[in-house]
Design a protein around this motif. Sequence first.
Motif, mmCIF file in Angstrom:
data_model
loop_
_atom_site.group_PDB
_atom_site.id
_atom_site.type_symbol
_atom_site.label_atom_id
_atom_site.label_comp_id
_atom_site.label_asym_id
_atom_site.label_seq_id
_atom_site.Cartn_x
_atom_site.Cartn_y
_atom_site.Cartn_z
ATOM 1 N N GLU A 197 0.426 -7.451 -1.604
ATOM 2 C CA GLU A 197 0.820 -8.383 -2.664
ATOM 3 C C GLU A 197 -0.155 -9.537 -2.693
ATOM 4 O O GLU A 197 -0.436 -10.111 -1.637
ATOM 5 C CB GLU A 197 2.244 -8.890 -2.433
ATOM 6 C CG GLU A 197 3.270 -7.841 -2.738
ATOM 7 C CD GLU A 197 4.694 -8.408 -2.727
ATOM 8 O OE1 GLU A 197 4.899 -9.586 -2.378
ATOM 9 O OE2 GLU A 197 5.592 -7.644 -3.060
ATOM 10 N N PRO A 198 -0.693 -9.919 -3.834
ATOM 11 C CA PRO A 198 -0.472 -9.244 -5.099
ATOM 12 C C PRO A 198 -1.084 -7.847 -5.053
ATOM 13 O O PRO A 198 -2.074 -7.617 -4.344
ATOM 14 C CB PRO A 198 -1.167 -10.142 -6.120
ATOM 15 C CG PRO A 198 -2.155 -10.941 -5.342
ATOM 16 C CD PRO A 198 -1.605 -11.054 -3.951
ATOM 17 N N PRO A 199 -0.493 -6.908 -5.779
ATOM 18 C CA PRO A 199 -0.946 -5.511 -5.708
ATOM 19 C C PRO A 199 -2.359 -5.320 -6.253
ATOM 20 O O PRO A 199 -2.773 -6.024 -7.174
ATOM 21 C CB PRO A 199 0.073 -4.748 -6.547
ATOM 22 C CG PRO A 199 0.734 -5.769 -7.407
ATOM 23 C CD PRO A 199 0.618 -7.082 -6.703
ATOM 24 N N PHE A 246 -4.165 -12.181 0.285
ATOM 25 C CA PHE A 246 -3.270 -11.042 0.097
ATOM 26 C C PHE A 246 -2.316 -10.939 1.279
ATOM 27 O O PHE A 246 -2.688 -11.250 2.410
ATOM 28 C CB PHE A 246 -4.055 -9.726 0.002
ATOM 29 C CG PHE A 246 -4.891 -9.612 -1.239
ATOM 30 C CD1 PHE A 246 -4.372 -9.061 -2.398
ATOM 31 C CD2 PHE A 246 -6.208 -10.044 -1.249
ATOM 32 C CE1 PHE A 246 -5.146 -8.947 -3.541
ATOM 33 C CE2 PHE A 246 -6.993 -9.931 -2.388
ATOM 34 C CZ PHE A 246 -6.456 -9.382 -3.530
ATOM 35 N N ASP A 247 -1.115 -10.456 1.025
ATOM 36 C CA ASP A 247 -0.144 -10.175 2.085
ATOM 37 C C ASP A 247 0.025 -8.667 2.199
ATOM 38 O O ASP A 247 0.231 -7.983 1.186
ATOM 39 C CB ASP A 247 1.226 -10.791 1.768
ATOM 40 C CG ASP A 247 1.207 -12.303 1.814
ATOM 41 O OD1 ASP A 247 0.392 -12.871 2.567
ATOM 42 O OD2 ASP A 247 2.027 -12.916 1.108
ATOM 43 N N THR A 263 5.984 -9.582 5.515
ATOM 44 C CA THR A 263 4.534 -9.674 5.695
ATOM 45 C C THR A 263 4.183 -9.432 7.156
ATOM 46 O O THR A 263 4.740 -10.059 8.047
ATOM 47 C CB THR A 263 4.034 -11.061 5.253
ATOM 48 O OG1 THR A 263 4.373 -11.250 3.877
ATOM 49 C CG2 THR A 263 2.533 -11.195 5.445
ATOM 50 N N SER A 309 -1.622 -11.462 6.671
ATOM 51 C CA SER A 309 -2.157 -12.133 5.484
ATOM 52 C C SER A 309 -3.660 -12.238 5.658
ATOM 53 O O SER A 309 -4.143 -12.669 6.708
ATOM 54 C CB SER A 309 -1.554 -13.530 5.327
ATOM 55 O OG SER A 309 -0.177 -13.439 5.047
ATOM 56 N N GLU A 336 -0.994 -0.493 -9.493
ATOM 57 C CA GLU A 336 0.412 -0.118 -9.555
ATOM 58 C C GLU A 336 0.692 1.115 -8.698
ATOM 59 O O GLU A 336 -0.012 2.115 -8.794
ATOM 60 C CB GLU A 336 0.818 0.164 -11.001
ATOM 61 C CG GLU A 336 2.300 0.370 -11.178
ATOM 62 C CD GLU A 336 2.694 0.513 -12.630
ATOM 63 O OE1 GLU A 336 3.697 1.186 -12.874
ATOM 64 O OE2 GLU A 336 1.994 -0.038 -13.498
ATOM 65 N N LYS A 368 2.459 -5.887 3.552
ATOM 66 C CA LYS A 368 3.882 -5.878 3.856
ATOM 67 C C LYS A 368 4.384 -4.477 4.176
ATOM 68 O O LYS A 368 3.812 -3.480 3.744
ATOM 69 C CB LYS A 368 4.680 -6.420 2.657
ATOM 70 C CG LYS A 368 4.330 -7.855 2.328
ATOM 71 C CD LYS A 368 5.188 -8.376 1.205
ATOM 72 C CE LYS A 368 4.941 -9.871 1.014
ATOM 73 N NZ LYS A 368 5.977 -10.475 0.185
#
Length: 57
Positions: A32-34, A13-14, A6, A9, A37, A16
């Motif tokens: 993340e979370p995405p 959300f992170d 990460t 943040s 997709e 990364k």
Amino acid sequence: MKRWVTVLSIKGFDIKVLDGADADDCQDYIIEPPLGEGHTYGTIDEAVKAIAGAKGE
């Protein structure tokens, strides 16, 4: 050893990046979370804007 770390943040959300990436690995950022997709972002700014847009801000 490659691992996603990460770098920022924000709003739950992170953002990364792949630490230890080789030339043929993903060089972009992920969230993340995405948000979808397979979505990657070329810069942290692009990822932050995607998060802001997803939150309706």
